[in-house]
Design a protein around this motif. Structure first.
Motif, PDB file in Angstrom:
ATOM      1  N   PRO A 150      -4.783 -16.358  -1.961  1.00 34.12           N
ATOM      2  CA  PRO A 150      -3.602 -17.228  -1.869  1.00 34.12           C
ATOM      3  C   PRO A 150      -2.287 -16.452  -2.010  1.00 34.12           C
ATOM      4  CG  PRO A 150      -5.292 -18.300  -3.168  1.00 34.12           C
ATOM      5  CD  PRO A 150      -5.780 -16.909  -2.902  1.00 34.12           C
ATOM      6  N   ARG A 151      -2.255 -15.480  -2.915  1.00 33.33           N
ATOM      7  CA  ARG A 151      -1.034 -14.697  -3.085  1.00 33.33           C
ATOM      8  C   ARG A 151      -0.743 -13.851  -1.853  1.00 33.33           C
ATOM      9  NH1 ARG A 151       3.327 -15.466  -5.569  1.00 33.33           N
ATOM     10  NH2 ARG A 151       2.519 -15.414  -7.704  1.00 33.33           N
ATOM     11  N   GLU A 152      -1.783 -13.272  -1.253  1.00 32.50           N
ATOM     12  CA  GLU A 152      -1.593 -12.483  -0.030  1.00 32.50           C
ATOM     13  C   GLU A 152      -1.095 -13.358   1.104  1.00 32.50           C
ATOM     14  OE1 GLU A 152      -5.458 -10.822   0.276  1.00 32.50           O
ATOM     15  OE2 GLU A 152      -5.065  -9.197  -1.131  1.00 32.50           O
ATOM     16  N   ARG A 153      -1.562 -14.600   1.153  1.00 34.01           N
ATOM     17  CA  ARG A 153      -1.073 -15.527   2.173  1.00 34.01           C
ATOM     18  C   ARG A 153       0.405 -15.839   1.939  1.00 34.01           C
ATOM     19  NH1 ARG A 153      -4.484 -19.102   5.185  1.00 34.01           N
ATOM     20  NH2 ARG A 153      -6.654 -18.458   5.156  1.00 34.01           N
ATOM     21  N   ASP A 154       0.779 -15.997   0.667  1.00 36.96           N
ATOM     22  CA  ASP A 154       2.190 -16.231   0.340  1.00 36.96           C
ATOM     23  C   ASP A 154       3.060 -15.078   0.818  1.00 36.96           C
ATOM     24  OD1 ASP A 154       1.543 -17.779  -2.920  1.00 36.96           O
ATOM     25  OD2 ASP A 154       1.589 -18.621  -0.884  1.00 36.96           O
ATOM     26  N   VAL A 155       2.595 -13.858   0.580  1.00 35.18           N
ATOM     27  CA  VAL A 155       3.351 -12.678   0.995  1.00 35.18           C
ATOM     28  C   VAL A 155       3.446 -12.622   2.513  1.00 35.18           C
ATOM     29  CG1 VAL A 155       3.330 -10.146   1.068  1.00 35.18           C
ATOM     30  CG2 VAL A 155       2.808 -11.333  -1.077  1.00 35.18           C
ATOM     31  N   LEU A 156       2.329 -12.872   3.199  1.00 37.27           N
ATOM     32  CA  LEU A 156       2.328 -12.815   4.657  1.00 37.27           C
ATOM     33  C   LEU A 156       3.243 -13.890   5.245  1.00 37.27           C
ATOM     34  CD1 LEU A 156       1.326 -11.619   7.276  1.00 37.27           C
ATOM     35  CD2 LEU A 156      -0.749 -13.018   7.072  1.00 37.27           C
ATOM     36  N   GLU A 157       3.253 -15.060   4.639  1.00 39.75           N
ATOM     37  CA  GLU A 157       4.126 -16.134   5.119  1.00 39.75           C
ATOM     38  C   GLU A 157       5.594 -15.720   5.043  1.00 39.75           C
ATOM     39  OE1 GLU A 157       3.637 -19.779   3.036  1.00 39.75           O
ATOM     40  OE2 GLU A 157       5.271 -20.795   4.062  1.00 39.75           O
ATOM     41  N   ARG A 158       5.949 -15.036   3.969  1.00 43.80           N
ATOM     42  CA  ARG A 158       7.336 -14.587   3.821  1.00 43.80           C
ATOM     43  C   ARG A 158       7.644 -13.383   4.699  1.00 43.80           C
ATOM     44  NH1 ARG A 158       5.717 -17.683   0.119  1.00 43.80           N
ATOM     45  NH2 ARG A 158       7.142 -18.978  -1.115  1.00 43.80           N
ATOM     46  N   MET A 159       6.633 -12.571   4.975  1.00 40.08           N
ATOM     47  CA  MET A 159       6.818 -11.510   5.969  1.00 40.08           C
ATOM     48  C   MET A 159       7.146 -12.125   7.321  1.00 40.08           C
ATOM     49  SD  MET A 159       3.633  -9.019   4.889  1.00 40.08           S
ATOM     50  CE  MET A 159       3.612  -8.147   6.469  1.00 40.08           C
ATOM     51  N   ALA A 160       6.469 -13.230   7.655  1.00 38.15           N
ATOM     52  CA  ALA A 160       6.713 -13.908   8.926  1.00 38.15           C
ATOM     53  C   ALA A 160       8.115 -14.513   8.990  1.00 38.15           C
ATOM     54  CB  ALA A 160       5.669 -15.000   9.147  1.00 38.15           C
ATOM     55  N   GLN A 161       8.685 -14.773   7.807  1.00 38.64           N
ATOM     56  CA  GLN A 161      10.051 -15.297   7.747  1.00 38.64           C
ATOM     57  C   GLN A 161      11.090 -14.184   7.888  1.00 38.64           C
ATOM     58  OE1 GLN A 161      10.144 -17.370   4.014  1.00 38.64           O
ATOM     59  NE2 GLN A 161       8.689 -18.941   4.672  1.00 38.64           N
ATOM     60  N   GLY A 162      10.605 -12.927   7.961  1.00 32.03           N
ATOM     61  CA  GLY A 162      11.506 -11.799   8.144  1.00 32.03           C
ATOM     62  C   GLY A 162      12.027 -11.191   6.863  1.00 32.03           C
ATOM     63  N   LEU A 163      11.457 -11.578   5.718  1.00 30.93           N
ATOM     64  CA  LEU A 163      11.942 -11.065   4.440  1.00 30.93           C
ATOM     65  C   LEU A 163      11.436  -9.646   4.196  1.00 30.93           C
ATOM     66  CD1 LEU A 163      11.436 -14.174   2.114  1.00 30.93           C
ATOM     67  CD2 LEU A 163      13.489 -13.475   3.365  1.00 30.93           C
ATOM     68  N   THR A 164      12.240  -8.845   3.523  1.00 27.32           N
ATOM     69  CA  THR A 164      11.832  -7.502   3.105  1.00 27.32           C
ATOM     70  C   THR A 164      10.949  -7.616   1.874  1.00 27.32           C
ATOM     71  OG1 THR A 164      13.722  -7.225   1.626  1.00 27.32           O
ATOM     72  CG2 THR A 164      14.012  -6.565   3.937  1.00 27.32           C
ATOM     73  N   ASN A 165      10.312  -6.514   1.492  1.00 26.99           N
ATOM     74  CA  ASN A 165       9.482  -6.527   0.288  1.00 26.99           C
ATOM     75  C   ASN A 165      10.294  -6.881  -0.953  1.00 26.99           C
ATOM     76  OD1 ASN A 165       7.349  -5.824   1.878  1.00 26.99           O
ATOM     77  ND2 ASN A 165       7.111  -3.751   1.077  1.00 26.99           N
ATOM     78  N   THR A 166      11.524  -6.398  -1.013  1.00 22.13           N
ATOM     79  CA  THR A 166      12.382  -6.691  -2.156  1.00 22.13           C
ATOM     80  C   THR A 166      12.686  -8.185  -2.230  1.00 22.13           C
ATOM     81  OG1 THR A 166      13.414  -4.503  -2.040  1.00 22.13           O
ATOM     82  CG2 THR A 166      14.610  -6.213  -3.246  1.00 22.13           C
ATOM     83  N   SER A 167      12.988  -8.788  -1.087  1.00 19.15           N
ATOM     84  CA  SER A 167      13.289 -10.221  -1.064  1.00 19.15           C
ATOM     85  C   SER A 167      12.046 -11.052  -1.402  1.00 19.15           C
ATOM     86  CB  SER A 167      13.825 -10.623   0.313  1.00 19.15           C
ATOM     87  OG  SER A 167      15.048  -9.974   0.579  1.00 19.15           O
ATOM     88  N   ILE A 168      10.893 -10.593  -0.900  1.00 15.81           N
ATOM     89  CA  ILE A 168       9.644 -11.298  -1.210  1.00 15.81           C
ATOM     90  C   ILE A 168       9.370 -11.246  -2.705  1.00 15.81           C
ATOM     91  CG2 ILE A 168       7.144 -11.275  -0.885  1.00 15.81           C
ATOM     92  CD1 ILE A 168       7.631 -10.195   1.937  1.00 15.81           C
ATOM     93  N   ALA A 169       9.596 -10.089  -3.315  1.00 13.09           N
ATOM     94  CA  ALA A 169       9.377  -9.935  -4.756  1.00 13.09           C
ATOM     95  C   ALA A 169      10.267 -10.897  -5.540  1.00 13.09           C
ATOM     96  CB  ALA A 169       9.656  -8.486  -5.173  1.00 13.09           C
ATOM     97  N   GLU A 170      11.515 -11.048  -5.088  1.00 14.43           N
ATOM     98  CA  GLU A 170      12.437 -11.961  -5.776  1.00 14.43           C
ATOM     99  C   GLU A 170      11.987 -13.406  -5.625  1.00 14.43           C
ATOM    100  OE1 GLU A 170      16.437  -9.190  -5.078  1.00 14.43           O
ATOM    101  OE2 GLU A 170      16.154 -11.073  -3.955  1.00 14.43           O
ATOM    102  N   ARG A 171      11.523 -13.764  -4.435  1.00 13.29           N
ATOM    103  CA  ARG A 171      11.099 -15.152  -4.194  1.00 13.29           C
ATOM    104  C   ARG A 171       9.842 -15.501  -4.987  1.00 13.29           C
ATOM    105  NH1 ARG A 171      13.126 -17.164   0.793  1.00 13.29           N
ATOM    106  NH2 ARG A 171      15.216 -16.294   1.056  1.00 13.29           N
ATOM    107  N   LEU A 172       8.932 -14.532  -5.108  1.00 14.49           N
ATOM    108  CA  LEU A 172       7.653 -14.803  -5.772  1.00 14.49           C
ATOM    109  C   LEU A 172       7.657 -14.410  -7.246  1.00 14.49           C
ATOM    110  CD1 LEU A 172       5.133 -13.637  -2.996  1.00 14.49           C
ATOM    111  CD2 LEU A 172       5.997 -15.933  -3.466  1.00 14.49           C
ATOM    112  N   HIS A 173       8.775 -13.849  -7.694  1.00 19.41           N
ATOM    113  CA  HIS A 173       8.925 -13.455  -9.096  1.00 19.41           C
ATOM    114  C   HIS A 173       7.868 -12.435  -9.521  1.00 19.41           C
ATOM    115  CE1 HIS A 173      11.799 -16.742  -9.412  1.00 19.41           C
ATOM    116  NE2 HIS A 173      10.876 -17.580  -8.952  1.00 19.41           N
TER     117      HIS A 173
END
Length: 214
Positions: free
Chosen positions: A153-176
């Motif tokens: 589930p967490r990997e899916r969350d990360v992939l979903e945000r990758m699809a939104q165009g977010l960088t790793n830093t932005s993904i980290a902030e969104r997922l805390h």
């Protein structure tokens, strides 16, 4: 024959060592993780390796991926996977990517010691030994496999945000979570989706395309 055993269960590992040595075989190494397995095979060049699927650190598919590495780097070394689990993607690769010298047995379905020993001998001789249940499960899922089914589930969350165009830093902030945690998830996504390093292509873009296509 000369053997390397890889299983994270000490009791099972030692039991296999005793069984095989009583049958006249030589166990040159008995290890509990995939990295040590690869080192042992490189050092001893055994006739065969008996490998479990789930080993440290994540206890998912390290053993089976190591088995594929053994077959690729040491084609003369036979590999017999002995596990409780059928890891479909890598099992299919093992089944289809070799002309012989491989096997995949389920621990719970090995009803006799002789059956296991016969399979090991057959694999060592260049043959194959696949439990019918392993083949059945592979064929049952081969036609309609969800490419994202292997993701957590967490990997899916990360992939979903990758699809939104977010960088790793932005993904980290969104997922805390930490950036390093995101990087580990991204690498796991690439691995589970079978996206290797290929010159001229972005693995990130390919992963997003898999996500959109699913």
């Amino acid at each position: 024959m000369r053997l390397v055993i890889a299983d994270d269960s000490v009791l099972l590992r030692e039991g296999l060592v005793r069984l095989l040595e009583e049958e006249g075989h030589q166990v040159v190494a008995a290890v509990g993780d995939a990295d040590t397995l690869l080192d042992a095979v490189a050092e001893h060049t055994p006739d065969a390796a008996v490998v479990d699927v789930r080993m440290p650190p994540t206890h998912t598919d390290e053993g089976l991926r190591a088995a594929l590495r053994v077959r690729a780097d040491h084609p003369a070394v036979a590999v017999l996977v002995l596990s409780q689990y059928v890891e479909r993607r890598y099992a299919a690769e093992l089944l289809s990517g070799s002309s012989g010298g491989v096997g995949y047995l389920l621990k719970d379905r090995v009803s006799e010691v002789g059956e296991f020993l016969d399979a090991l001998e057959r694999v060592r001789a260049g043959g194959a030994a696949f439990d019918p249940e392993v083949v059945r499960r592979l064929l049952a899922r081969s036609a309609h496999v969800d490419p994202l089914a292997a993701l957590t589930p967490r990997e899916r969350d990360v992939l979903e945000r990758m699809a939104q165009g977010l960088t790793n830093t932005s993904i980290a902030e969104r997922l805390h979570v930490s950036v390093s945690a995101v990087e580990k998830h991204v690498n796991a996504i690439f691995d589970k989706l079978g996206i290797a390093h290929t010159t001229g292509y972005s693995r990130r873009v390919l992963a997003v395309l898999r996500y959109l296509g699913s």
